[in-house]
Design an enzyme around this catalytic site. Structure first.
Site, PDB file in Angstrom:
ATOM      1  N   SER A  37      -8.675   0.588   0.066  1.00 49.45           N
ATOM      2  CA  SER A  37      -9.674   0.758   1.116  1.00 49.45           C
ATOM      3  C   SER A  37      -9.991   2.036   1.329  1.00 49.45           C
ATOM      4  O   SER A  37     -10.457   2.788   0.232  1.00 49.45           O
ATOM      5  CB  SER A  37      -9.157  -0.036   2.113  1.00 49.45           C
ATOM      6  OG  SER A  37     -10.222  -0.252   3.254  1.00 49.45           O
ATOM      7  N   ARG A  97     -15.679  -2.689   5.202  1.00 50.34           N
ATOM      8  CA  ARG A  97     -15.969  -2.175   6.488  1.00 50.34           C
ATOM      9  C   ARG A  97     -17.676  -1.879   6.574  1.00 50.34           C
ATOM     10  O   ARG A  97     -17.870  -1.375   5.462  1.00 50.34           O
ATOM     11  CB  ARG A  97     -14.922  -1.098   7.235  1.00 50.34           C
ATOM     12  CG  ARG A  97     -13.686  -1.652   7.389  1.00 50.34           C
ATOM     13  CD  ARG A  97     -12.751  -0.300   7.535  1.00 50.34           C
ATOM     14  NE  ARG A  97     -11.480  -0.525   8.063  1.00 50.34           N
ATOM     15  CZ  ARG A  97     -10.306  -1.111   7.431  1.00 50.34           C
ATOM     16  NH1 ARG A  97     -10.549  -1.289   6.055  1.00 50.34           N
ATOM     17  NH2 ARG A  97      -9.358  -1.608   8.205  1.00 50.34           N
ATOM     18  N   ARG A 103       0.999  -1.301   0.154  1.00 51.49           N
ATOM     19  CA  ARG A 103      -0.035  -0.131   0.025  1.00 51.49           C
ATOM     20  C   ARG A 103       0.859   1.345  -0.186  1.00 51.49           C
ATOM     21  O   ARG A 103       1.863   1.235   0.696  1.00 51.49           O
ATOM     22  CB  ARG A 103      -0.980  -0.086   1.036  1.00 51.49           C
ATOM     23  CG  ARG A 103      -2.285   1.238   0.941  1.00 51.49           C
ATOM     24  CD  ARG A 103      -3.036   1.067   2.255  1.00 51.49           C
ATOM     25  NE  ARG A 103      -3.864  -0.164   2.105  1.00 51.49           N
ATOM     26  CZ  ARG A 103      -4.970  -0.412   2.907  1.00 51.49           C
ATOM     27  NH1 ARG A 103      -5.458   0.657   3.740  1.00 51.49           N
ATOM     28  NH2 ARG A 103      -5.559  -1.376   2.809  1.00 51.49           N
TER      29      ARG A 103
END
Length: 609
Positions: A150, A309, A54
């Site tokens: 994300s 999430r 990431r």
């Protein structure tokens, strides 16, 4: 190995890179003789860890771009071919979100795998992260790759890896993959034209999504009640991919459709209304609440951009909004999962639930009272999912895995957090409570009455300077002053001098997973103590490459401080339980301890954090 000069590094990059955009960036820096920026981008390669990759999307070995994605994919493909039986036939599952460059990154990964003769099960369109681990399990694939960052800011992207069991990789797999990436660093193929139609590439979208919704729908409890509910709720995917997937999942549960937040419902990699597209961030759900207020709706639900999430807020009877914390939602899910398991005739003792060690201890209290199996793990679903896999092999039914960072795994078809399934299960519970004249907040209050009152305050300090971060933790471990421990370790190692109080509350327990220490009843033991023995070794793995310390205090407090693996943050997780269910006292203690974290431990003002 001879260390390359900055110019040599730049020349090597330009010899390898075929992306005009990133080439221009390095060429401009070379022309400007910007050595510091070239060093920042080129000297230290982006690190492959258990979270995969990431980083910010720009040129350089230290960033995420076409070249580093090709290198990672070549290394991963070579490693999987060696390490997993029948890897070529079993194949890899590859998906991607809607971020800038995600689609081309996914196809560059596919190219690297087919070039080694490995089949690719491709999700060619944008989709949620949970579809990849689901498909890895369902197809018995050798591994999976999800291109997503994300809820990170818009300039970031990521490369998330799942192993053959459908869970994220954990040590030592990450080390083996990292070594293989280094060995296969030089990019071989940049050609993605026609990759979707390659003989080894199969579009698995329809089959896998049908199976995914069908598997989750096993959790639907009362379709008739769901279908007839008068509950209304607002939903936002935070400019992410979630909207169509959430809509179909709700339909699979026979639940009514959501009321959308129009400005946030379509995928948009610019995230125009939320600079930090994380439902946990203060103000992130303000637009959704405004839509709810305008339409007289009392419930807001949300996914983060890749829909792994889940977050929720509920209007209370006094008109205020209750923004549920990740731990509050975890507790609500745990109680509801227990209800659903009992309805299916599963004995309590056969049901297993886990959460991360930085999450609430309320789940442990619930397990102790109700009789289901509970375990905590290190932070991250790679640990929780693999723990639940092991428990399932021992005969346990997988109930719940959750982390305080609004991540919930509610069935074992997806061995990772799954915000789409969590959303449907939560709305189903809210619909039942609505029929009973209750709110989710009322349900939570009943759990506090049963298991005790827990209040938490989780936050972070941004610290982009690694040396400063090391100094902060060194002062916590080795600081001066009379009110500190003097724990002797092996010969030649400095004594551990932890604070014996935090905010004036006696420290009763310390677990340091950086140096390797776990000790209880600290306040009842001598300050000077030899802790070199095996009885003081932690139950969790120790890693000197990151910082993580947990303190417990006699007032029912628990504090964990750690460095983030994906962001330049010092994170802390603080919880207080009041044995007498005195909420005012718990809130007071929490405030005192939160100020002590900033002032006594981190010294935020002095460190300019």
């Amino acid at each position: 190995m001879t260390l390359l000069s900055t110019l040599q590094l730049a020349q090597r990059w330009l010899a390898e890179d075929r992306d005009p955009q990133t080439r221009r960036q390095i060429e401009a820096l070379v022309a400007a003789n910007d050595t510091p920026q070239l060093e920042l981008l080129l000297r230290t390669p982006v690190e492959f860890g258990t979270a995969g990759l990431r980083a910010r999307m720009e040129a350089g070995y230290a960033r995420l771009n076409q070249l580093t994605v090709i290198s990672a994919s070549q290394g991963l493909a070579a490693f999987v071919e060696r390490a997993v039986a029948d890897a070529c036939a079993r194949g890899v599952v590859i998906g991607h979100d809607h971020r800038h460059h995600s689609a081309v990154f996914a196809r560059l990964a596919a190219r690297a795998f087919v070039d080694r003769g490995i089949r690719v099960h491709l999700f060619p369109q944008i989709g949620p992260t949970p579809q990849v681990p689901f498909a890895v399990r369902r197809l018995r694939a050798a591994c999976g790759v999800m291109v997503t960052a994300s809820h990170n800011p818009k300039d970031d992207n990521g490369y998330k890896v799942y192993w053959e069991n459908g869970a994220q990789i954990k040590p030592p797999l990450d080390e083996g993959i990292a070594a293989s990436i280094e060995a296969h660093r030089v990019p071989l193929s940049w050609d993605v034209d026609g990759i979707d139609a390659h003989a080894l590439v199969t579009d698995v979208t329809a089959a896998m999504l049908d199976a995914y919704y069908a598997a989750a729908a096993q959790l639907a409890q009362d379709p008739a009640l769901n279908r007839g509910t008068a509950l209304r709720y607002v939903y936002t995917p935070m400019h992410g991919v979630g909207a169509p997937f959430a809509a179909r999942m709700l339909q699979a549960f026979s639940l009514p459709p959501y009321v959308p937040v129009p400005a946030q419902i379509e995928p948009d990699p610019e995230f125009p209304t939320v600079p930090f597209p994380n439902p946990e961030e203060p103000g992130a759900l303000d637009m959704a609440k405004a839509v709810a207020d305008a339409q007289g709706i009392g419930l807001v639900v949300a996914n983060d951009p890749d829909a792994d999430r889940f977050a929720a807020a509920e209007k209370q009877r006094d008109g205020s909004w209750l923004m549920f914390t990740g731990d509050q939602l975890g507790t609500v899910f745990a109680a509801y999962v227990l209800e659903m398991a009992r309805a299916r005739g599963i004995p309590d003792a056969r049901l297993a639930m886990v959460n991360s060690t930085v999450s609430s201890r309320m789940l442990a209290a619930m397990a102790a009272q109700e009789g289901f199996y509970y375990a905590d793990t290190l932070t991250g679903f790679k640990w929780m999912a693999n723990e639940l896999v092991a428990l399932h092999a021992q005969g346990y039914e997988v109930g719940l895995g959750y982390e305080e960072a609004i991540g919930y795994m509610i069935h074992d078809h997806v061995l990772d957090k799954d915000g789409v399934t969590a959303l449907a299960v939560f709305v189903q519970l809210a619909a039942r409570l609505h029929a009973e004249g209750r709110r989710v907040g009322d349900y939570l209050e009943s759990l506090y009455a049963a298991y005790g009152y827990y209040v938490s305050a989780n936050s972070y300090f941004v610290c982009p300077d690694p040396a400063k971060m090391d100094r902060i933790f060194a002062r916590i471990r080795y600081g001066a002053g009379a009110e500190r421990t003097a724990f002797a370790r092996a010969q030649g190692e400095p004594p551990l001098r932890y604070p014996r109080t935090i905010g004036g509350f006696p420290v009763s327990y310390i677990c340091d997973l950086t140096v390797g220490l776990e000790i209880g009843d600290v306040d009842r033991l001598p300050a000077a103590l030899d802790v070199a023995g095996a009885q003081y070794q932690p139950k969790f793995p120790v890693s000197a490459s990151s910082h993580m310390i947990t303190f417990e205090t006699r007032n029912g407090g628990r504090l964990t401080m750690r460095t983030s693996g994906t962001e330049p943050k010092l994170k802390y997780y603080l919880e207080v339980r009041n044995a007498d269910n005195d909420r005012a006292a718990a809130a007071r203690d929490l405030d005192i301890m939160a100020r002590a974290v900033a002032d006594e431990l981190v010294q935020a003002a002095e460190n300019e954090l």
